[in-house]
Each structure stands twice: as structure tokens, then as C-alpha cells.
Design a protein around this motif. Structure first.
Motif, PDB file in Angstrom:
ATOM      1  N   LEU A 173      -9.460  12.724  12.424  1.00  0.00           N
ATOM      2  CA  LEU A 173     -10.633  12.716  11.544  1.00  0.00           C
ATOM      3  C   LEU A 173     -10.309  13.321  10.189  1.00  0.00           C
ATOM      4  O   LEU A 173      -9.483  14.224  10.123  1.00  0.00           O
ATOM      5  CB  LEU A 173     -11.766  13.516  12.183  1.00  0.00           C
ATOM      6  N   PRO A 174     -10.984  12.929   9.136  1.00  0.00           N
ATOM      7  CA  PRO A 174     -11.809  11.724   9.094  1.00  0.00           C
ATOM      8  C   PRO A 174     -10.920  10.490   9.171  1.00  0.00           C
ATOM      9  O   PRO A 174      -9.877  10.428   8.529  1.00  0.00           O
ATOM     10  CB  PRO A 174     -12.541  11.798   7.760  1.00  0.00           C
ATOM     11  N   GLU A 175     -11.359   9.520   9.970  1.00  0.00           N
ATOM     12  CA  GLU A 175     -10.530   8.333  10.229  1.00  0.00           C
ATOM     13  C   GLU A 175     -10.224   7.557   8.960  1.00  0.00           C
ATOM     14  O   GLU A 175      -9.082   7.218   8.716  1.00  0.00           O
ATOM     15  CB  GLU A 175     -11.235   7.411  11.230  1.00  0.00           C
TER      16      GLU A 175
ATOM     17  N   ASP B 109     -17.851   9.193  10.653  1.00  0.00           N
ATOM     18  CA  ASP B 109     -16.965   9.196  11.823  1.00  0.00           C
ATOM     19  C   ASP B 109     -17.592   9.959  12.989  1.00  0.00           C
ATOM     20  O   ASP B 109     -17.491   9.540  14.146  1.00  0.00           O
ATOM     21  CB  ASP B 109     -15.610   9.813  11.481  1.00  0.00           C
TER      22      ASP B 109
END
Length: 181
Positions: A78-80, A25
Motif C-alpha cells: 500500500l498504497p497500491e 485502497d
């Protein structure tokens, strides 16, 4: 006390498991991918990325700013990939695993020793140290893989002091503003 130390060991293992996701990401963000720009802004307008995390649940968000410090992108969580999975499959959507968070909360609710504050402070200090080191390592790896150096700052949500991700030194909002004048 031992139970809290075990929680931090579990937390460190979890962070290691999702390092690849966060690094990926961050690579996309450094390349200007997966970012929605506001108004007529584009990647050339972004002068810095800001990363903030929530104190209790450790959720991380990111946004880009232009040279005047104005937010120029939509906020990215995040994290996506981790957040997408959590939202689809579970009600829990914090970065810190629910089992770890719940066990720490149970300790706080039931521990009656006089050294409660000391034990809890030690646990939290270690947890946040692990979390920050993990983020810094992922950032460094993403920067090295992309060969892109971008101004970026990391901090707990809504604070005056941030960590410059290129130097890992503490910097305040006024000093950041001066960089772009």
C-alpha cells in the motif's frame, strides 16, 4: 535542526497528496476487493487485517488472517497505485520520498554537533507521528465511507505490539489471539 523540521513539513504535504490513494485502497480492502485469497479461503474467512510498515522506508503491507490467526491472503503493498507508479518510472520504491530520505541521511552523515542524537530523535518522533496519524485518518475515512467495521491492526514490521485500528489503543499479539478463541 531547521532542515529536519522542513523535511517533516515536506513529508506531511506528501502524505496529504497521497491520502486519497491510500483511502481508496483501504476501501477496496474493507470490501474484500483486490485481495487474492490463499487455498480455498474467501472473504468470509478473513477475521482481521494486519498492516505493517517498514521502519526506514515506511513501506506498508497488508494481509488477512482467519480466526486461527493463519495468513489467508496474499500480501498487498500500500498504497497500491503509488507503488505501481514508482516501480514503473523509478528505481526508488519506498513510501517516503527519496529526496526526503536522502536529505535526512545526509544530515546524519555530516552533522557533528553534540546534540546529534537529540535532534535525530526529535525528527524521527515527529516523522513517525505524522505517518501514523496519516494512516489512522485514511483508515477512519475508509471505514466511514464503506460503513464496514473490520478488526484491523497496525504496527511497525515484526513487533509484538500493534494498534487496534478501531480503538487506536495498543494491543499485543496474545490479546489479539484471545479475541478469536
Amino acid at each position: 535542526m531547521e532542515d529536519l523540521k522542513k523535511l517533516n513539513i515536506e513529508f506531511k504535504q506528501y502524505l496529504e497528496e497521497i491520502s486519497g490513494k491510500l483511502t481508496e485502497d483501504l476501501i477496496h480492502l474493507l470490501k474484500g476487493e483486490n485481495i487474492q485469497y490463499l487455498g480455498a479461503k474467501d472473504s468470509s474467512d478473513i477475521k482481521a487485517l494486519y498492516f505493517e510498515y517498514e521502519y526506514e522506508y515506511l513501506n506498508i503491507i497488508c494481509w488477512g488472517v482467519d480466526k486461527t490467526g493463519q495468513i489467508s491472503t496474499e500480501i498487498v503493498k500500500l498504497p497500491e497505485t503509488e507503488n505501481e507508479t514508482a516501480n514503473e518510472n523509478e528505481k526508488w520504491n519506498a513510501l517516503i520520498p527519496e529526496t526526503i530520505w536522502t536529505a535526512a541521511a545526509d544530515f546524519q552523515d555530516h552533522y557533528e554537533g553534540e546534540d546529534f542524537d537529540e535532534i535525530l530523535d526529535e525528527y524521527d518522533d515527529e516523522k513517525y507521528r505524522l505517518f501514523e496519524q496519516w494512516f489512522f485518518a485514511c483508515w477512519k475515512k475508509a471505514s466511514e465511507q464503506t460503513h464496514i467495521k473490520r478488526d484491523a491492526y497496525f504496527s511497525i514490521h515484526d513487533t509484538y505490539f500493534r494498534t487496534d485500528l478501531n480503538t487506536l489503543k495498543t494491543i499485543n499479539e496474545d490479546e489479539i489471539t484471545q479475541r478469536y478463541e
